[in-house]
Design an enzyme around this catalytic site. Structure first.
Site, PDB file in Angstrom:
ATOM      1  N   HIS A  17     -30.765  -8.611 -13.466  1.00  0.00           N
ATOM      2  CA  HIS A  17     -29.834  -8.494 -12.440  1.00  0.00           C
ATOM      3  C   HIS A  17     -28.442  -7.507 -13.248  1.00  0.00           C
ATOM      4  O   HIS A  17     -27.993  -6.702 -12.491  1.00  0.00           O
ATOM      5  CB  HIS A  17     -30.125  -9.178 -10.875  1.00  0.00           C
ATOM      6  N   ASP A 116     -25.342  -7.161  -5.278  1.00  0.00           N
ATOM      7  CA  ASP A 116     -25.737  -7.585  -5.814  1.00  0.00           C
ATOM      8  C   ASP A 116     -26.921  -7.590  -4.441  1.00  0.00           C
ATOM      9  O   ASP A 116     -25.791  -8.524  -3.798  1.00  0.00           O
ATOM     10  CB  ASP A 116     -26.533  -8.453  -6.703  1.00  0.00           C
TER      11      ASP A 116
END
Ligand code: UDP
Length: 468
Positions: A17, A116
């Site tokens: 990520h 995110d």
């Protein structure tokens, strides 16, 4: 006074990520925007080598926040639940205070948050504080589409996915009816529906539609029908991938190559590059299950036998935390010592993008994390897929059945299948796969070149961000 754009980027604290969001941060800074990249304290500490990034991008700043876990917590894949729940309770509270400060008291107030998708708490906090918020989906668009179809899958009686009849075709994911078997749904669907981990991720996904834009690390033409379905639920979508390739296109090649090596939590063992230099063209199989791959000692041995028996040279990333219940070294079994010494090279962590781009590498045994899948594609390396969690299962289905650039061995792990698939990708079926691969590689590179869709979409995103 006119407000200057200042973007706060908030990754979920995991390698897969952080890396694409850091590439996005670099791209935004390259366009002259101010960015604060917010890591957890632990990851900030691991990324101490980020100084050169700040030197190259004067408008890139790093900040950190607690993940709420004790300092000595191992924070690896085996403890993903601890990380998720801690972040969503402790980090969430601290994030509110931090954003309140950064959006009001700071000299250059934050004007936009790009969070995110798994950090969905940031969406409501940003809205409450009057800061614009966009969401970044770090996994594959096809996996997101299957998650967005969650209510439909329930309605159709398709969930949960148990061990029974895993080859039954799945109804309820429009556009994928002839493609997905139950085993191809993302690994999350194998959890019980009342599992707190499952509920938490589904809540994140449903929260995404409350943001002003959705950003994908993918490129047009790769998953067009899926993107069209998703686009009907979001006001704006930006497809700007593959991000690390776009970085190379926008920034001088040598500089971006050395920059991308900074986007890793672990330091790469570069000795494997010298070993690769000594191998013949397209002869080596690169084996890596990313930062999250987890296997038993039994599975490790099956892979080891399969690799040695294939007769191909192999470069294998064997992470210390990647073997269930084991700690430290993994002694080479006696019967495999000779073959490993002759043809194998093992490392803890490799400079993966450089490895895949090396002319000696001809095949990629991968877990199909989305970054690895994209990296395999841009380097034109056909894959043998061994998916385990997250979006891996659906990604490997697309690799083998839609793009036809690899073979999928999901839910099996025996030495003869591994040997057979390695030989197929390296020899028997190589030509046919390379035909499909060459087409997709070209699409990927065209998209990131000037005039390409990802290049253009990044400009549109930047303009959008500037509309404070
Ligand atoms: N990676 C690396 N060296 C390794 C293994 C992985 O640089 O030895 C990088 C890889 O290039 C990719 C990332 O780690 O960008 C892993 O992300 P991915 O989405 O593929 O999988 P995850 O780790 O999230 O499961």
């Amino acid at each position: 006074m006119e407000q200057q754009p200042h973007i706060l980027l908030l990754p979920f604290p995991a390698q897969g990520h952080i890396k694409p969001l850091l590439s996005l941060a670099e791209l935004l800074c390259h366009a002259g925007l101010h960015v604060t990249f917010l890591n957890t304290d632990h990851n900030h500490h691991c990324l101490t080598h980020l100084q050169p990034l700040s030197a190259h991008f004067p408008t890139l700043h790093f900040d950190s926040i607690s993940d709420g876990l004790p300092t000595d917590h191992p924070r690896n894949i085996q403890f993903m639940r601890d990380i998720l729940f801690s972040v969503k309770s402790v980090t969430k509270l601290r994030f509110r205070d931090l954003l309140a400060d950064l959006s009001t008291k700071s000299e250059r107030p934050v004007t936009c948050v790009i969070a995110d998708s798994i950090m969905s708490f940031a969406i409501d906090i940003a809205k409450e504080l009057g800061v614009r918020v966009m969401t970044f989906w770090a996994l594959s668009p096809c996996s997101l589409w299957s998650f967005l179809c969650f209510p439909k899958l329930i309605e159709e009686g398709q969930l949960p996915v148990g061990d029974d009849d895993m080859d039954r075709m799945v109804r309820g994911v429009p556009g994928m009816e002839d493609l997905l078997r139950r085993r191809d749904l993302p690994g999350l669907y194998r959890l019980k529906l009342d599992d707190p981990f499952f509920i938490s991720i589904i809540e994140d996904i449903m929260a995404m539609t409350r943001t002003s834009a959705l950003i994908f690390n993918t490129f047009d033409n790769l998953e067009d029908p899926t993107i069209s379905h998703i686009a009907s639920l979001f006001s704006r979508i930006y497809t700007i991938g593959p991000l690390t390739t776009l970085l190379t296109s926008r920034i001088e090649h040598d500089v971006s190559r050395s920059l991308s090596s900074f986007n890793n939590l672990c330091e790469a063992d570069r000795s494997c590059m010298t070993w690769l230099d000594s191998q013949s063209l397209r002869s080596v199989v690169y084996v890596s299950f990313g930062s999250t791959g987890l296997m038993t000692r039994g599975q490790l041995l099956e892979f080891w036998h399969g690799m040695v028996n294939s007769g191909k040279p192999f470069l294998w990333v064997v992470r210390r935390d990647g073997i269930e219940g084991a700690e430290g070294e993994h002694p080479i079994p006696e019967e495999l010592q000779e073959g490993t010494k002759e043809r194998g090279f093992l490392v803890d962590w490799a400079p993966q993008e450089e490895v895949l781009a090396h002319q000696a590498v001809g095949g990629f045994l991968t877990h199909n994390g989305w970054n690895s899948t994209l990296e395999g594609i841009v380097s034109g390396v056909p894959m043998v897929c061994w998916p385990t969690i997250a979006d891996h299962q659906i990604n490997s289905r697309l690799v083998s059945e839609v793009w036809r650039i690899g073979l999928d061995m999901k839910d099996t792990c025996d030495r003869s299948t591994i040997e057979m698939m390695i030989r197929a990708v390296m020899e028997e079926r190589r030509e046919e796969m390379m035909k499909s691969m060459d087409r997709i590689v070209k699409l990927a590179h065209d998209c990131v070149d000037q005039g390409g869709s990802s290049y253009h979409n990044l400009d549109k995103l930047i303009e959008d961000i500037k509309q404070v």
